[in-house]
Design a protein around this motif. Sequence first.
Motif, PDB file in Angstrom:
ATOM      1  N   HIS A   1       6.453   0.560 -10.087  1.00 32.80           N
ATOM      2  CA  HIS A   1       6.203   2.050 -10.047  1.00 32.80           C
ATOM      3  C   HIS A   1       7.004   2.484  -8.584  1.00 32.80           C
ATOM      4  O   HIS A   1       6.671   3.424  -8.138  1.00 32.80           O
ATOM      5  N   ASP A   2       7.891   1.786  -8.105  1.00 32.30           N
ATOM      6  CA  ASP A   2       8.547   1.779  -6.807  1.00 32.30           C
ATOM      7  C   ASP A   2       7.603   2.339  -5.749  1.00 32.30           C
ATOM      8  O   ASP A   2       7.712   3.157  -4.961  1.00 32.30           O
ATOM      9  N   LEU A   3       6.574   1.424  -5.583  1.00 28.54           N
ATOM     10  CA  LEU A   3       5.741   1.861  -4.489  1.00 28.54           C
ATOM     11  C   LEU A   3       5.719   0.506  -3.690  1.00 28.54           C
ATOM     12  O   LEU A   3       5.963  -0.708  -4.038  1.00 28.54           O
ATOM     13  N   SER A   4       5.460   0.745  -2.350  1.00 28.03           N
ATOM     14  CA  SER A   4       5.627  -0.440  -1.290  1.00 28.03           C
ATOM     15  C   SER A   4       4.224  -0.560  -0.688  1.00 28.03           C
ATOM     16  O   SER A   4       3.408   0.049  -0.958  1.00 28.03           O
ATOM     17  N   LEU A   5       4.228  -1.929  -0.366  1.00 28.36           N
ATOM     18  CA  LEU A   5       2.854  -2.320   0.321  1.00 28.36           C
ATOM     19  C   LEU A   5       2.590  -1.438   1.575  1.00 28.36           C
ATOM     20  O   LEU A   5       1.390  -1.239   1.883  1.00 28.36           O
ATOM     21  N   GLU A   6       3.653  -1.215   2.493  1.00 27.21           N
ATOM     22  CA  GLU A   6       3.437  -0.313   3.621  1.00 27.21           C
ATOM     23  C   GLU A   6       2.811   0.876   3.159  1.00 27.21           C
ATOM     24  O   GLU A   6       1.904   1.557   4.038  1.00 27.21           O
ATOM     25  N   TRP A   7       3.317   1.567   2.302  1.00 29.59           N
ATOM     26  CA  TRP A   7       2.848   2.830   1.773  1.00 29.59           C
ATOM     27  C   TRP A   7       1.339   2.867   1.387  1.00 29.59           C
ATOM     28  O   TRP A   7       0.500   3.643   1.807  1.00 29.59           O
TER      29      TRP A   7
ATOM     30  N   VAL B   1      -4.504   3.702   2.987  1.00 23.44           N
ATOM     31  CA  VAL B   1      -5.596   3.197   3.288  1.00 23.44           C
ATOM     32  C   VAL B   1      -6.081   3.365   5.001  1.00 23.44           C
ATOM     33  O   VAL B   1      -7.145   4.072   5.231  1.00 23.44           O
ATOM     34  N   LYS B   2      -5.231   3.344   5.701  1.00 23.12           N
ATOM     35  CA  LYS B   2      -5.116   3.872   7.225  1.00 23.12           C
ATOM     36  C   LYS B   2      -5.749   5.438   7.276  1.00 23.12           C
ATOM     37  O   LYS B   2      -6.402   5.810   8.046  1.00 23.12           O
ATOM     38  N   LYS B   3      -4.884   6.165   6.483  1.00 27.09           N
ATOM     39  CA  LYS B   3      -5.371   7.696   6.568  1.00 27.09           C
ATOM     40  C   LYS B   3      -7.018   7.885   6.116  1.00 27.09           C
ATOM     41  O   LYS B   3      -7.522   9.057   6.678  1.00 27.09           O
ATOM     42  N   ARG B   4      -7.377   7.117   5.585  1.00 25.78           N
ATOM     43  CA  ARG B   4      -8.880   7.251   5.050  1.00 25.78           C
ATOM     44  C   ARG B   4      -9.822   6.469   6.078  1.00 25.78           C
ATOM     45  O   ARG B   4     -11.050   6.537   5.884  1.00 25.78           O
ATOM     46  N   ASN B   5      -9.191   6.039   7.322  1.00 32.72           N
ATOM     47  CA  ASN B   5     -10.017   5.422   8.346  1.00 32.72           C
ATOM     48  C   ASN B   5     -10.865   4.273   7.978  1.00 32.72           C
ATOM     49  O   ASN B   5     -11.996   4.142   8.325  1.00 32.72           O
ATOM     50  N   VAL B   6     -10.237   3.468   7.192  1.00 31.11           N
ATOM     51  CA  VAL B   6     -10.872   2.224   6.396  1.00 31.11           C
ATOM     52  C   VAL B   6     -10.219   1.047   6.804  1.00 31.11           C
ATOM     53  O   VAL B   6      -9.216   1.040   6.617  1.00 31.11           O
ATOM     54  N   GLU B   7     -10.708   0.124   7.008  1.00 35.92           N
ATOM     55  CA  GLU B   7     -10.148  -1.349   7.260  1.00 35.92           C
ATOM     56  C   GLU B   7      -9.692  -1.788   5.937  1.00 35.92           C
ATOM     57  O   GLU B   7     -10.202  -1.639   4.889  1.00 35.92           O
ATOM     58  N   TRP B   8      -8.254  -2.523   5.919  1.00 33.81           N
ATOM     59  CA  TRP B   8      -7.780  -2.799   4.966  1.00 33.81           C
ATOM     60  C   TRP B   8      -8.708  -3.906   4.170  1.00 33.81           C
ATOM     61  O   TRP B   8      -8.727  -3.833   2.966  1.00 33.81           O
TER      62      TRP B   8
ATOM     63  N   PHE C   1      -3.295  11.311  -7.885  1.00 33.62           N
ATOM     64  CA  PHE C   1      -4.552  11.321  -7.103  1.00 33.62           C
ATOM     65  C   PHE C   1      -4.757   9.624  -6.685  1.00 33.62           C
ATOM     66  O   PHE C   1      -4.701   8.806  -7.585  1.00 33.62           O
ATOM     67  N   LEU C   2      -5.101   9.405  -5.469  1.00 29.69           N
ATOM     68  CA  LEU C   2      -5.511   7.951  -5.179  1.00 29.69           C
ATOM     69  C   LEU C   2      -7.113   7.756  -5.087  1.00 29.69           C
ATOM     70  O   LEU C   2      -7.954   8.614  -4.683  1.00 29.69           O
ATOM     71  N   TYR C   3      -7.800   6.648  -5.672  1.00 32.06           N
ATOM     72  CA  TYR C   3      -9.228   6.474  -5.701  1.00 32.06           C
ATOM     73  C   TYR C   3      -9.345   5.108  -4.976  1.00 32.06           C
ATOM     74  O   TYR C   3      -8.705   4.002  -5.339  1.00 32.06           O
ATOM     75  N   PHE C   4     -10.240   5.159  -3.914  1.00 32.89           N
ATOM     76  CA  PHE C   4     -10.512   3.731  -3.372  1.00 32.89           C
ATOM     77  C   PHE C   4     -12.046   3.424  -3.714  1.00 32.89           C
ATOM     78  O   PHE C   4     -12.898   4.458  -3.446  1.00 32.89           O
ATOM     79  N   ASP C   5     -12.322   2.198  -3.810  1.00 29.29           N
ATOM     80  CA  ASP C   5     -13.869   1.784  -3.713  1.00 29.29           C
ATOM     81  C   ASP C   5     -13.733   0.765  -2.694  1.00 29.29           C
ATOM     82  O   ASP C   5     -13.181  -0.249  -2.666  1.00 29.29           O
ATOM     83  N   TYR C   6     -14.884   0.433  -1.861  1.00 28.11           N
ATOM     84  CA  TYR C   6     -14.944  -0.301  -0.826  1.00 28.11           C
ATOM     85  C   TYR C   6     -16.148  -1.227  -0.780  1.00 28.11           C
ATOM     86  O   TYR C   6     -17.064  -0.718  -1.460  1.00 28.11           O
TER      87      TYR C   6
END
Length: 235
Positions: A187-193, A198-205, A218-223
């Motif tokens: 889907h032409d997405l990069s690991l850097e993107w 993740v960094k924008k959400r102030n969360v450790e990788w 939209f992006l959904y994250f679970d930690y």
Amino acid sequence: MSEHLEVVIRSILAFSILLIGTRILGKQTISQMTLFDFIAGISLGAITANLAFNLTIDIHHFLISFFIFILILFVTAYISMKSRKARKILAGDPTDIIQDGKILEENMRKMRYTLDYLNQQLREKDIFEVEEVLYAIVEPNGTLTVLKKPLFRSVTPKDLQLQPSEKGLPIELIMDGRVITKNLEEHDLSLEWLKEEVKKRNVEWDNVFYAVRSSNGFLYFDYYDDNIPFPVDKE
């Protein structure tokens, strides 16, 4: 009568008996399968099971019986594709049990279909009141198809004259803390993107357990650390 001929006759007779038996038992007993699938599963299962452990019968008798059933299934499947009447005989017809909001007791009685079972199948479709139902049909595979009355139907974007923005399927980017590189590349997405998001959400990788991009972008994250003091599923 030769033994081989007897096996052929018994195989055809057994198939006929199973067909009659499943028609008598009704649709409720076969769940997700059609009558034809039910017969095929039982017949071939019984033959192969006996082939595995019944050493008192010659193996070539099992093979003859098995291939006779295969031939019957092949021929009946072919006939079903060519003939609507044959499909009705083998699979059966859908049966109305609620019409215009009224329960059809006679149709239920013919199928040995109880009110308890009707209520159970309605609840599985998140319907707890029979009065919400306009039509209910028991399909040939035993499942219940329901059309609610207009008053109880869910509102759709079309009803509100909205144009949904979803395009395609959700894309899983991280699972179990591991990046799905293949999905990023397709889907032409990069690991850097992804790391930047993740960094924008102030969360450790290393804290990301699951990440998915929904169909609307939209992006959904679970930690791993959900910051829930008293999780309800904690043992």
